[in-house]
Write a protein that holds these residues in place. Structure first.
Motif, PDB file in Angstrom:
ATOM      1  N   PHE A  58       1.115   6.590  -7.025  1.00 44.55           N
ATOM      2  CA  PHE A  58      -0.027   7.360  -7.516  1.00 44.55           C
ATOM      3  C   PHE A  58       0.109   8.846  -7.207  1.00 44.55           C
ATOM      4  N   GLY A  59       0.972   9.230  -6.265  1.00 46.48           N
ATOM      5  CA  GLY A  59       1.163  10.664  -6.035  1.00 46.48           C
ATOM      6  C   GLY A  59       1.305  11.059  -4.595  1.00 46.48           C
ATOM      7  N   SER A  60       0.183  11.269  -3.889  1.00 49.28           N
ATOM      8  CA  SER A  60       0.265  11.879  -2.569  1.00 49.28           C
ATOM      9  C   SER A  60      -0.635  11.174  -1.564  1.00 49.28           C
ATOM     10  N   LEU A  61      -0.151  11.078  -0.345  1.00 52.76           N
ATOM     11  CA  LEU A  61      -0.934  10.504   0.751  1.00 52.76           C
ATOM     12  C   LEU A  61      -2.211  11.313   0.986  1.00 52.76           C
ATOM     13  N   ALA A  62      -2.139  12.598   0.670  1.00 56.95           N
ATOM     14  CA  ALA A  62      -3.296  13.471   0.890  1.00 56.95           C
ATOM     15  C   ALA A  62      -4.397  13.228  -0.144  1.00 56.95           C
ATOM     16  N   MET A  63      -4.143  12.324  -1.107  1.00 58.16           N
ATOM     17  CA  MET A  63      -5.138  12.000  -2.138  1.00 58.16           C
ATOM     18  C   MET A  63      -5.569  10.543  -2.019  1.00 58.16           C
ATOM     19  N   SER A  65       0.844  -1.201   0.000  1.00 55.33           N
ATOM     20  CA  SER A  65       0.000   0.000   0.000  1.00 55.33           C
ATOM     21  C   SER A  65       0.880   1.252   0.000  1.00 55.33           C
ATOM     22  N   ASP A  66       2.023   1.208   0.654  1.00 53.16           N
ATOM     23  CA  ASP A  66       2.928   2.358   0.599  1.00 53.16           C
ATOM     24  C   ASP A  66       3.500   2.529  -0.803  1.00 53.16           C
ATOM     25  N   MET A  67       3.809   1.409  -1.464  1.00 48.97           N
ATOM     26  CA  MET A  67       4.354   1.507  -2.819  1.00 48.97           C
ATOM     27  C   MET A  67       3.301   2.070  -3.786  1.00 48.97           C
TER      28      MET A  67
END
Ligand code: NAP
Ligand code: MG
Length: 404
Positions: A283-288, A276-278
């Protein structure tokens, strides 16, 4: 304009720090002007958890069981440093997410929110990849030890009936490390059910991967339970034209990279942690990144995947304006309202959730975004970096226009 009515209360779990600040703004600017909001409110802010001796978290989880849908703000999980920061804490309270997950017996599904101007690192990923991580057992509940002399290690199970089963792990001629892990039929079964249910809800294919060629009994049990449970869901899969696909973890990794996305990848606990971290970084940003906890009997708790964004909060306390990204928290609200609308047969409420998401994406596609995203945008696209408040105002404008 008349406000959209609700039937059943939505369970609202407030939280901590910068996300608590955003929570209030999102409600005031994007929800309350349009919806006659009916929530059962639980304050999961750290001091409220402390004052109730964490009863409030348990109550909020039970309310989710009762009503079926919850929306949760990010919360602080206290550690040693937080105990010093908040001297009034009487205990190092457990992670609220852990408490809620164990009461609902749920599985967490994480999916990225995609926009055209930010391309995933893997260029053929066109649709989101949702990771379903099993959240019980394996290495996370294992015990391990080191031994320094030659000898043999055995593994013994002692049944309540008095029956014993012993295996030799290995004979060694020197220092060695050892580990014993377990999982439970009941937990694997709940995981399988939650995955099949969520695939049906979101009309996506489900992939599941383990290493059952090596861990023949251990991972083989996961595969067998998934196969057994799938029998119940197969007619619905067939009717929707979606598939369940099992493969080895190494094959899955290769296929995921070559895929176009648009499916759910169910992972064992460790695989899900790492993958999931990969996937989210690619995909871009944790905030998304959105997150939803789904119980095997169909209860839903929506939230953002990120935490309370502490560094921004300290700047906010000093009176600074921050450019904190509220998108994942907005999508937690829209996801919960859409689900509430679906369960209560309130198409206006579901449509509101859709419009809220569309207005947010419109704003981002117009190049208006928070600081964390501006650096990720493709070359040649012009962007305007805004503070959180302005960003929400821009969404509100577009939402009002959409709702006519
Ligand atoms: P975090 O709050 O997710 O923040 C990590 C960093 O990622 C931030 O400092 C920020 O980077 C960036 N970031 C994350 N979300 C962002 C957003 N919405 N907009 C802009 N930037 C964003 O994780 P953390 O710092 O590890 O944890 C902080 C607290 O949150 C902890 O007390 C932890 O217990 C809690 N937590 C709660 C949950 C939950 O409730 N589900 C999950 C994770 C963590 P910059 O500072 O560089 O801008
Ligand atoms: Mg991790």
């Amino acid at each position: 304009m008349e406000k959209i009515k609700m039937k059943t209360p939505l369970v609202e779990m407030d939280g901590d720090e910068m996300t608590r600040v955003l929570w209030k703004m999102i409600k005031e600017k994007l929800i309350l002007p349009f919806v006659d909001l009916n929530t059962e409110y639980y304050d999961l802010g750290l001091l409220s958890r402390n004052a109730s001796r964490d009863r409030v978290t348990v109550d909020a989880a039970n309310a989710t069981k009762k009503y079926g849908v919850a929306v949760k703000c990010a919360t602080i999980t206290p550690n040693k440093q937080r105990m010093e920061e908040y001297p009034e804490l009487t205990e190092m309270w457990k992670s609220p997410n852990g408490t809620i997950r164990s009461i609902l017996d749920g599985t967490v599904f994480r999916a990225p929110i995609l926009i055209n101007s930010i391309k995933p690192v893997v260029k053929n990923w066109e649709k989101p990849i949702t990771i379903a991580r099993h959240a019980y057992g394996d290495v996370y509940k294992s015990i391990d030890m080191y031994t320094s002399e030659p000898g043999e290690c055995t593994l013994t199970f002692r049944g309540d009936s008095g029956e014993e089963k012993t295996l030799s792990v290995q004979k060694v001629d020197g220092g060695a490390v050892w580990q014993a892990a377990h999982n439970k039929d009941s937990s694997i079964r709940s995981f399988a059910r939650a995955c099949f249910q969520y695939a049906i809800d979101t009309r996506q294919d489900l992939w599941f991967s383990t290493k059952d060629t090596i861990a023949k009994v251990y991972d083989g049990r996961f595969k067998a339970i998934f196969d057994e449970e799938f029998e119940t869901y197969k007619p619905q899969f067939d009717a929707l034209g979606i598939t369940y696909f099992y493969t080895l973890i190494d094959d899955a990794v290769a296929r995921v990279i070559r895929s176009n996305g648009g499916f759910i990848w169910a992972c064992k606990n460790y695989d899900g942690d790492v993958m999931s971290d990969m996937v989210s970084t690619a995909f871009g940003s944790l905030a998304m990144m959105t997150s939803v906890l789904v119980s095997p009997d169909g209860k839903y708790e929506y939230e953002a995947a990120h935490g309370t964004v502490t560094r921004h909060y300290y700047r906010y306390l000093k009176g600074e304006r921050t450019s904190t990204n509220p998108v994942a928290t907005i999508f937690a609200w829209s996801g919960a309202l859409k689900k509430r609308g679906e369960l209560d047969a309130l198409p206006e409420l579901s449509a509101f959730g859709e419009n809220l998401e569309a207005a947010t994406l419109d704003t981002l596609e117009a190049g208006i975004m928070t600081k964390d995203l501006t650096g990720l945008v493709e070359d040649g696209i012009s962007v305007r970096e805004v503070y959180s408040e302005e960003f929400l105002d821009e969404i509100a404008k577009r939402l009002a226009a959409r709702l006519g």
